[in-house]
Design an enzyme around this catalytic site. Structure first.
Site, PDB file in Angstrom:
ATOM      1  NE  ARG A  61     137.671  34.633 -29.289  1.00  0.00           N
ATOM      2  CZ  ARG A  61     136.347  34.634 -29.370  1.00  0.00           C
ATOM      3  NH1 ARG A  61     135.651  33.954 -28.520  1.00  0.00           N
ATOM      4  NH2 ARG A  61     135.719  35.313 -30.311  1.00  0.00           N
ATOM      5  CB  THR A  62     142.828  39.524 -29.160  1.00  0.00           C
ATOM      6  OG1 THR A  62     142.685  38.350 -29.957  1.00  0.00           O
ATOM      7  CG2 THR A  62     144.283  39.959 -29.170  1.00  0.00           C
ATOM      8  CE  LYS A  90     138.450  65.097 -32.260  1.00  0.00           C
ATOM      9  NZ  LYS A  90     139.185  65.695 -31.142  1.00  0.00           N
ATOM     10  NE  ARG A 111     142.487  41.890 -33.507  1.00  0.00           N
ATOM     11  CZ  ARG A 111     141.822  40.804 -33.142  1.00  0.00           C
ATOM     12  NH1 ARG A 111     140.500  40.802 -33.169  1.00  0.00           N
ATOM     13  NH2 ARG A 111     142.459  39.717 -32.765  1.00  0.00           N
ATOM     14  CG  HIS A 139     146.313  37.075 -34.120  1.00  0.00           C
ATOM     15  ND1 HIS A 139     146.777  37.611 -32.922  1.00  0.00           N
ATOM     16  CD2 HIS A 139     144.976  36.925 -33.975  1.00  0.00           C
ATOM     17  CE1 HIS A 139     145.744  37.767 -32.106  1.00  0.00           C
ATOM     18  NE2 HIS A 139     144.635  37.364 -32.722  1.00  0.00           N
TER      19      HIS A 139
HETATM   20  C1  NCD Z   1     140.985  35.761 -34.924  1.00  0.00           C
HETATM   21  C2  NCD Z   1     141.476  37.056 -35.533  1.00  0.00           C
HETATM   22  O1  NCD Z   1     141.095  38.147 -35.112  1.00  0.00           O
HETATM   23  O2  NCD Z   1     142.303  36.926 -36.445  1.00  0.00           O
HETATM   24  N1  NCD Z   1     140.376  35.928 -33.686  1.00  0.00           N
HETATM   25  C3  NCD Z   1     141.144  35.886 -32.546  1.00  0.00           C
HETATM   26  O3  NCD Z   1     141.938  36.754 -32.293  1.00  0.00           O
HETATM   27  N2  NCD Z   1     140.983  34.826 -31.733  1.00  0.00           N
HETATM   28  C4  NCD Z   1     140.235  34.874 -35.833  1.00  0.00           C
HETATM   29  C5  NCD Z   1     139.089  35.417 -36.636  1.00  0.00           C
HETATM   30  O4  NCD Z   1     138.699  36.572 -36.537  1.00  0.00           O
HETATM   31  O5  NCD Z   1     138.515  34.606 -37.371  1.00  0.00           O
END
Ligand code: NCD
Length: 312
Positions: A61-62, A90, A111, A139
Site C-alpha cells: 500500500r504505502t 555493495k 521505508r 509511520h
Molecule cells: C504497516 C506497516 O508497514 O507498518 N503497513 C502499512 O504501511 N499499511 C502495518 C504492518 O506492516 O503491519
C-alpha cells in the site's frame, strides 16, 4: 505567509512534526483531491516533479499509493522496492544513498527497518524526506490517512472511544496513531497481551496530556464501549526470535462472534496487511472499513505531496 507555506520543503519524520491545525490542513486538502480521483477535475500540479521511493522493507500500500498519488498529479517516480538490487548490497551507507537520491528527485520517501533511519536521512537529504515507516518507530503518513478515515466515518476525530488492538509494542502505525490521538479529545483502550502492550514512554505522554486510557487484553471486555476498533498485525519480523513470536501469534481473532455486542455504528479499521487477526467473514459487515481506509491513502498522499512541494 499562507498557512500552507509551513509545509513547504519540510521533512515528515514523525507525527510530532504536526499540530492539529497542520493535520486539518492536510485532511482538508485531501478532500479537495477527491474530484481528481473521481475524474471530474484534471490533476497536473506536480508536473515535472520526481519522487524517489526508497523501500528497504516490504510494502504494498504505502509504496504503490505514493506512486499513484504522484502520478494522479502528473508527477513521476523513481526508486526501488528491494534494497538487494541497489548499491546498499555493495555496502553503501544510508547517508550516501540519501545524498544521491535527493539530488535526483524533488522528494524522498523512505521505508527502513531501523528506528531513526528517517531522522538520519533528513540530515543528509537536500530535499524533503517522508518517513514511510522506520522499524518499530513511526509511520506518520499512515496516521494521516487513519485520521482522515476516522473523521470521514465518524464526523470528527474527537469524542470517540477508540480501541487499539494487536501488536502495540512493535507496531509503528499504532505508535504514530496514539501520539496523534493524544492531541484530540478521545478515550483510548489498548487491547493486547501484556507482553505486547503499548510502550511506557508513549503511555507516559498520555498521562502528561491528561488523556483517559485503559489497558486490557480481552477485546470482549471493551467491544460494547467502542466507536472505532483499530486492529493490527503481530509484527513477526520485529521479534528477537521465532519462539517469542509463536508464543503470541494468533492470540486474537476478530470474527462475527467478537462483534456481537458492538455498537451498530462501530467502525473497524486495520492498516493492512492482515494475517489472521480479522476473519474474512467480517469484511461483509457494515463495521469493516479497512479497504476504504487503504484507498484513503491516495488523496492523503496527494495532499501531502502538494504541500511539501509548495503547490498552493
Ligand atoms: C504497516 C506497516 O508497514 O507498518 N503497513 C502499512 O504501511 N499499511 C502495518 C504492518 O506492516 O503491519
Amino acid at each position: 505567509m499562507s498557512k500552507d507555506a509551513v509545509f513547504e520543503k519540510k521533512h515528515v519524520v514523525s507525527v510530532r512534526d504536526f499540530s492539529t491545525s497542520d493535520i486539518e490542513i492536510v485532511l482538508d486538502r485531501a478532500e479537495e483531491m477527491l474530484p481528481i480521483l473521481g475524474g471530474k477535475k484534471e490533476g497536473n500540479s506536480l508536473e515535472g516533479k520526481i519522487l524517489a521511493n526508497l523501500f528497504f522493507e516490504p510494502s504494498t500500500r504505502t509504496m504503490l499509493s505514493f506512486e499513484a498519488a504522484m502520478k494522479r498529479l502528473s508527477g513521476q517516480t523513481i526508486g526501488f522496492a528491494n534494497p538487494e538490487v541497489s548499491s546498499v548490497k555493495k555496502g553503501e551507507t544510508l547517508a550516501d544513498t540519501i545524498r544521491v537520491a535527493s539530488s535526483y528527485a524533488d522528494i524522498v520517501v523512505l521505508r527502513h527497518p531501523q528506528e531513526g533511519a528517517a531522522t538520519l536521512a533528513s540530515k543528509f537529504s537536500t530535499t524533503p524526506v517522508i518517513n514511510a515507516g522506520d522499524g518499530a518507530g513511526q509511520h506518520p503518513t499512515q496516521t494521516l490517512l487513519d485520521l482522515f478515515t476516522i473523521r470521514k466515518e465518524r464526523g470528527d476525530i474527537s469524542d470517540n472511544h477508540i480501541g487499539i488492538a494487536g501488536d502495540l509494542k512493535y507496531g509503528r502505525t499504532v505508535h504514530s496513531l496514539t501520539q496523534a490521538l493524544a492531541m484530540y479529545d478521545t478515550e483510548l483502550t489498548f487491547l493486547a497481551p501484556s507482553s505486547l502492550q503499548m510502550p511506557r514512554e508513549i503511555l507516559r505522554k498520555l498521562d502528561e496530556g491528561g488523556i483517559q486510557y485503559w489497558l486490557k487484553d480481552d477485546i470482549g471486555d471493551a467491544i460494547s464501549e467502542l466507536d472505532v476498533l483499530y486492529v493490527t498485525r503481530i509484527q513477526r519480523e520485529r521479534f528477537p526470535n521465532e519462539e517469542e513470536y509463536l508464543h503470541v501469534a494468533s492470540s486474537y481473532n476478530i470474527n462475527l462472534e467478537t462483534v456481537e455486542n458492538a455498537k451498530e455504528s462501530l467502525v473497524i479499521m486495520h492498516p493492512l496487511p492482515r494475517v489472521d487477526e480479522i476473519s474474512p467473514e467480517v469484511d461483509n459487515t457494515d463495521y469493516a472499513r479497512y479497504f476504504e481506509q487503504a484507498a484513503n491513502g491516495i488523496p492523503i498522499r496527494m495532499a501531502l505531496l502538494e504541500l511539501l512541494l509548495g503547490v498552493n
